[in-house]
Scaffold this active site. Structure first.
Site, PDB file in Angstrom:
ATOM      1  N   LEU A 260      44.626  40.689  37.608  1.00  0.00           N
ATOM      2  CA  LEU A 260      45.130  42.046  37.467  1.00  0.00           C
ATOM      3  C   LEU A 260      46.121  42.289  38.598  1.00  0.00           C
ATOM      4  O   LEU A 260      45.944  41.776  39.716  1.00  0.00           O
ATOM      5  CB  LEU A 260      43.993  43.074  37.549  1.00  0.00           C
ATOM      6  CG  LEU A 260      42.934  43.044  36.445  1.00  0.00           C
ATOM      7  CD1 LEU A 260      41.823  44.044  36.756  1.00  0.00           C
ATOM      8  CD2 LEU A 260      43.545  43.329  35.077  1.00  0.00           C
ATOM      9  N   ASP A 261      47.149  43.076  38.326  1.00  0.00           N
ATOM     10  CA  ASP A 261      48.094  43.418  39.383  1.00  0.00           C
ATOM     11  C   ASP A 261      47.357  44.066  40.551  1.00  0.00           C
ATOM     12  O   ASP A 261      46.305  44.688  40.372  1.00  0.00           O
ATOM     13  CB  ASP A 261      49.145  44.399  38.855  1.00  0.00           C
ATOM     14  CG  ASP A 261      50.057  43.763  37.813  1.00  0.00           C
ATOM     15  OD1 ASP A 261      50.168  42.519  37.794  1.00  0.00           O
ATOM     16  OD2 ASP A 261      50.642  44.514  37.018  1.00  0.00           O
ATOM     17  N   MET A 262      47.924  43.946  41.734  1.00  0.00           N
ATOM     18  CA  MET A 262      47.270  44.437  42.939  1.00  0.00           C
ATOM     19  C   MET A 262      46.896  45.914  42.816  1.00  0.00           C
ATOM     20  O   MET A 262      45.812  46.331  43.236  1.00  0.00           O
ATOM     21  CB  MET A 262      48.188  44.211  44.143  1.00  0.00           C
ATOM     22  CG  MET A 262      47.559  44.566  45.479  1.00  0.00           C
ATOM     23  SD  MET A 262      48.602  43.986  46.835  1.00  0.00           S
ATOM     24  CE  MET A 262      47.706  44.595  48.257  1.00  0.00           C
TER      25      MET A 262
END
Length: 296
Positions: free
Chosen positions: A138-140
């Protein structure tokens, strides 16, 4: 040498089929693992080895044994980091689903790096003699349900479930603006942005097809809360598609021109998936984090 044993009794949903078909098409084992099981006779039907063209039926007992040498490209071990915790929302023999915190990296980028969700998962699993293996990211700035394998056997199966869209993931996000149709589909190819290597762009370089379904759940103070389902899994797909539609994600540092100090409001809310070596399905929901709404 580490071993991983799996025992399954075929339930009534299994139709008569060859053992090879069961392993490959039903249980999604890759060919190289099936080959090793066959060569070393580490697949048993009713406690005896049988060739993979043997027909199996509901009620049969299947045993699989995997060993370390089956996995020649195991990644570097994730370094244990006791400085953080994971919020476990589901766990079984093969996988762990955690509610990733917004602002954490999914995984370390270099051996020995600390501070990511997988580092904290390694600390959680260490007391059980287990280790995490990355399946997806998942994106940060995205929070929510993150699937982590607990053994190398699960990794290729979960990867195939994701790539074949067997695993269903649902996201929640707040976007700028109102007036979207109550439900809709965005079908726009996504490629690399030639002007910014961090970003993706509709009709960019080396485009791939991308399909996003959404539903409007609520409109509030000039913003909209959406439920989003992906039919493809392109990098930044939700962010790029909604920005292209004129409704960028609130707080998106790359694709929105926000003039407010607010984290990006994107949450991986629900995962629906089949249990490994089974016809049973599991639904897991990751609680929405506090403050998951636009700043007033």
């Amino acid at each position: 040498m580490t071993k991983w044993l799996f025992h399954r009794q075929l339930d009534s949903a299994v139709t008569a089929q060859s053992l090879r078909t069961l392993l490959s098409d039903e249980w999604l084992l890759p060919k190289y693992l099936i080959r090793q099981l066959r060569i070393d006779q580490r697949v048993l039907v009713n406690h005896q080895y049988h060739p993979v063209n043997t027909i199996v039926h509901a009620g049969d007992q299947i045993q699989l044994e995997f060993v370390t040498s089956d996995f020649t490209h195991l990644p570097h071990p994730i370094t244990v980091d006791p400085a953080g915790t994971v919020e476990v929302v589901y766990e079984d023999h093969d996988l762990l689903i955690v509610n990733k915190h917004r602002g954490e990296k999914t995984h370390p980028n270099q051996p020995g790096e600390l501070g990511s969700t997988l580092n904290f998962a390694a600390n959680y699993l260490a007391s059980k003699g287990e280790a995490p293996y990355m399946v997806h990211r998942l994106d940060m700035e995205t929070s929510g349900a993150l699937i982590i394998a607990k053994n190398p056997v699960a990794v290729p199966i979960l990867n195939r479930q994701i790539s074949n869209k067997i695993i269903k993931r649902t996201y929640l996000t707040w976007v700028h603006g109102t007036g979207l149709p109550k439900s809709g589909t965005i079908d726009l190819p996504i490629g690399r942005d030639p002007e910014d290597k961090r970003k993706r762009k509709v009709n960019g370089i080396n485009t791939q097809s991308a399909l996003t379904h959404y539903q409007v759940l609520k409109e509030q103070a000039g913003n909209s809360l959406l439920q989003v389902n992906l039919k493809t899994g392109r990098t930044h797909q939700i962010r790029v598609h909604l920005a292209a539609s004129g409704h960028s994600l609130i707080g998106d540092p790359l694709y929105s021109n926000d003039n407010i100090e607010q984290p990006m409001l994107l949450h991986s809310w629900q995962v629906v998936f089949p249990l490994l070596f089974s016809h049973q399905w599991q639904t897991v929901m990751a609680p929405v984090p506090k403050g998951f709404e636009p700043s007033s």
